[in-house]
Design an enzyme around this catalytic site. Structure first.
Site, short mmCIF file in Angstrom:
data_model
loop_
_atom_site.label_atom_id
_atom_site.label_comp_id
_atom_site.label_asym_id
_atom_site.label_seq_id
_atom_site.Cartn_x
_atom_site.Cartn_y
_atom_site.Cartn_z
N ARG A 633 35.20 100.72 13.80
CA ARG A 633 35.75 99.29 14.65
C ARG A 633 37.02 98.73 13.81
NH1 ARG A 633 32.19 93.85 14.39
NH2 ARG A 633 33.10 92.85 16.22
N ASN A 636 41.47 94.21 12.88
CA ASN A 636 42.72 93.17 13.18
C ASN A 636 43.78 94.31 13.81
OD1 ASN A 636 45.59 92.10 12.86
ND2 ASN A 636 44.65 90.46 12.05
N GLY A 707 37.70 102.30 6.13
CA GLY A 707 38.85 102.04 5.71
C GLY A 707 39.93 103.04 6.40
N GLY A 709 43.73 102.54 5.15
CA GLY A 709 44.80 102.50 4.30
C GLY A 709 45.33 103.86 3.67
N GLU A 710 44.39 104.65 3.65
CA GLU A 710 44.55 106.09 2.93
C GLU A 710 44.31 107.30 4.05
OE1 GLU A 710 43.05 105.37 -1.71
OE2 GLU A 710 41.87 104.63 0.00
#
Length: 743
Positions: A633, A636, A707, A709-710
């Site tokens: 999910r 933002n 996550g 970001g990676e």
């Protein structure tokens, strides 16, 4: 209609106005009274011993307060465990100013403290130190045959699983096979903000450290262990961070130096590393990989073998999960994975965006491209034929996995169907054109975390947790979670972070912050909501009489029944009628292991890239990238997209530019500056399309988030490398791909 349904939308960063107005305070911007300045002196040799520090010459300068070195540092903790932080690898942690021994170039050997920064820097330049130099070794090539399997590694490290099937026999009997070595040199994080620590002396042995870190509690525990401080003696604060990318996961020697000087001088001290010194605090390690693949007649993988060797320091066994991903990303019954370290006279490497996976992914995904060509298959079709529905490393199903949908949506957006298979077969604008792709997988984990929620009588909500904000959007997504949970507008919510006076949170890394802290924030707000419900039910005529918490909802500043929205009370009225000036609730969150143990928890992605190559000059221009991510999910849409954009930029840099060059004669990095360590700038960045493929996953955590970001970085570097091959017919396996490798 709900006006407080914030999750999944795209509000701008709540901390944005502070940043653009210059009101966001970073670690070097806290102007505490009576501040002195420290400047670090680093060793010019790589291995040897300090014979003499001529400190008296410098101490004699007016305004110089002290010169600290191993010769005069007071007694500190003796045992290794006192210096180990939360993610320290195996071995003995580096102890600044502990002994005369030099174990790596640029090792900090002294700290000069003065009344002004300029004087401290000048005095440090005058400090004479006599050394006894010894032979060193910094070349990984020289240690190829001396690799060893590490023992216990840092948190998150898992040794490769044992071989499955008959990988050697299957490879020998394969219809088609390839074998190749892939390599990249050391790479450094190079965040914009320099590592800085401002330590405020509060008297009576108490300090506040404003430190650049991705984990304030990690730093606090480190300082308590090293300096013998009590938990009430030290407070660590980091409310904003100008980029971390893993460099701030461990306490850096700047915080040690600043605290040492403050405690000894009983005066506030600031220590800021220079850009050159930023190359002395850890890096992505120089890595060599050998990949062997074989296919059956139908194009399915018959065998997969992946071995990696990378550098570590003489004092720690720094570990990464490099090869494990290869055993789970594709379906294959015969797999052998190997992983070794080699000790060199360098500082310990350190986690850098997608540690391990960023390296291993390049080896695997470029090899998959080579294997597709050897088998006569389109690279996308080859991956689809070898799609894995289960994680064969642990023999478990994925809690959710929509990588196949990522393939389809990204390929359609990119126009993969227009690609011709033959290398050097596409041209545009007088240049060779290439198209490539690469996929990726990353852990979706949750760590134990805590939060506190407080609401005032006027309906203003404050939520606190000692997590970090290094530019990822933590302030914003936590505000969204809290606001939606209690039915408030975003403007009525303040999220506070980065302070050890707040409830404990894990270090901000591993792409686990949203899942970990976000769940704790929701739990704290729910706990507060239950208290509010009890207050709302006190009046005899309450429309919520007898309702349980599951039967009500907070929406639009009201508390109402889920099945009958007319039965509602105004939240502010309830609070003001209660006579309470403030309500508060604490809560924590941790993984539901009973629910998760039967599944493999991961994010997935794919990247498609197009390049143009000047055949005469060898210059490479990435013209467009499409990245599709399946990460549960999305909290933002705007900050998530920004995360992926940054990841793509990073992948481009790894493919074409980034490399820290070691002069092995001196054992020293020679391009330790922004001028010669090349990173992408705006002119290098093409149009980037980002696609999020939604996944419903209530197993991974209550919020269903993973996550990004990676995982967003994975596949990008390989896609560019594969596109360069498609354009030129030349396979470059040693990153970065620079023009001299194409001419």
């Amino acid at each position: 209609m709900s006006q407080t349904n914030h999750i999944g939308k795209a509000p701008s960063r709540v901390d944005g106005p502070l940043k653009v107005a210059g009101a966001a305070h970073y670690s070097g911007e806290f102007n505490v009274p009576n501040l002195a300045y420290g400047y670090v002196v680093n060793s010019p040799i790589t291995k040897g011993k300090i014979l003499k520090v001529h400190a008296d010459e410098v101490r004699a300068l007016p305004g110089v307060l002290e010169v600290f070195s191993h010769e005069n540092v007071p007694y500190l903790a003796w045992f290794d465990k006192s210096y180990k932080d939360q993610i320290a690898p195996g071995g003995s942690p580096f102890r600044p100013l502990h002994s005369p021994d030099i174990t790596f170039n640029q090792q900090p050997v002294a700290l000069v403290v003065a009344d002004t920064f300029e004087l401290a820097r000048y005095a440090a330049a005058l400090l004479r130190i006599d050394y006894e130099q010894q032979e060193h070794e910094t070349n990984l090539e020289a240690k190829r045959t001396e690799g060893y399997a590490p023992g216990g590694g840092k948190i998150g490290f898992q040794p490769p699983p044992p071989p499955r099937g008959k990988p050697d026999q299957a490879l020998k009997e394969a219809t088609h096979s390839i074998e190749a070595e892939y390599a990249h040199g050391a790479q450094h994080h190079n965040p914009m903000e320099l590592f800085t620590t401002t330590v405020e002396w509060r008297g009576d042995g108490k300090i506040t450290a404003y430190d650049k870190t991705q984990g304030v509690y990690n730093v606090k525990n480190y300082l308590m262990g090293v300096f013998g401080l009590g938990k009430d003696d030290v407070r660590v604060v980091n409310q904003f961070m100008g980029g971390g990318f893993g460099a701030g996961l461990r306490p850096q020697y700047s915080v040690f130096m600043a605290v040492l000087a403050t405690l000894e001088l009983k005066r506030s001290v600031r220590v800021t590393l220079t850009r050159q010194q930023m190359f002395s605090i850890g890096h992505r390690p120089n890595t060599l990989q050998l990949v062997k693949l074989g296919t059956n007649p139908d194009g399915t993988l018959a065998a997969l073998q992946h071995h990696a060797l990378h550098e570590t320091s003489q004092f720690e066994d720094y570990t990464e999960n490099i090869v494990n991903w290869s055993g789970m990303l594709y379906q294959c019954e015969n797999v052998k994975l190997g992983y070794e370290l080699a000790k060199l006279d360098i500082y310990s490497p350190q986690d850098m965006r997608a540690p391990g996976a960023a390296s291993g992914n390049v080896g695997l995904e470029v090899a998959m491209d080579e294997m597709a060509y050897a088998a006569g298959l389109d690279p996308l079709e080859f991956r689809m034929r070898n799609y894995a529905d289960r994680d064969q490393n642990v023999d478990k199903p994925f809690s959710s996995k929509k990588l196949r949908e990522c393939y389809k949506q990204a390929a359609a957006k990119f126009g993969w169907e227009t690609r011709t298979q033959e290398p050097r077969s596409m041209r545009a604008n007088g240049k060779l054109v290439g198209m490539g792709m690469g996929g990726g997988v990353w852990d979706a984990t949750q760590q134990k975390s805590a939060a506190k929620a407080l609401i005032s009588a006027d309906g203003k909500l404050t939520v606190r947790s000692a997590t970090g904000e290094n530019g990822t959007g933590t302030y914003t997504i936590m505000t969204q979670i809290a606001a939606e949970t209690l039915g408030l507008p975003l403007e009525a919510v303040t999220f506070e972070l980065g302070d050890t006076d707040q409830p404990e949170a894990p270090i901000q890394g591993g792409s686990w912050t949203a899942a970990s802290v976000g769940t704790a924030v929701k739990n704290a707000c729910d706990a507060l909501g239950e208290k509010i419900l009890k207050l709302a039910q006190k009046p005899a005529d309450s429309p919520l009489k007898g309702a349980t918490y599951d039967e009500v909802e907070f929406v639009n500043g009201q508390l109402r029944l889920r099945h009958d929205h007319a039965q509602a009370v105004v939240l502010r009225d309830v609070l003001q009628a209660s006579g309470e000036t403030q309500l508060e609730a604490d809560s924590s969150a941790q993984p539901n292991m009973a629910k998760q143990n039967g599944y493999s928890l991961h994010s997935h992605n794919v990247a498609f890239a197009e390049v143009e190559v000047d055949e005469d000059l060898g210059t490479i221009k990435v013209t467009r990238v499409v990245s599709a991510v399946a990460a549960g999910r999305i909290l933002n849409q705007k900050t998530a997209r920004s995360q992926v954009l940054g990841s793509v930029v990073w992948g481009l840099g790894m493919a074409l530019m980034e490399e820290t060059i070691m002069d092995h004669k001196f054992g020293r990095y020679v391009n330790h500056n922004f001028a010669e360590y090349h990173i992408p700038v705006n002119a290098d960045i093409p149009h980037i399309d980002v696609i999020f493929v939604h996944e419903d996953d209530d197993i991974v955590n209550p919020l269903g988030v993973k996550g990004i970001g990676e995982v967003g970085m994975l596949g990008v570097t390989a896609a560019i490398a594969n596109a360069v091959f498609h354009a030129t017919g030349k396979r470059v396996r040693d990153l970065p791909i620079m023009l001299d490798k194409l001419l």
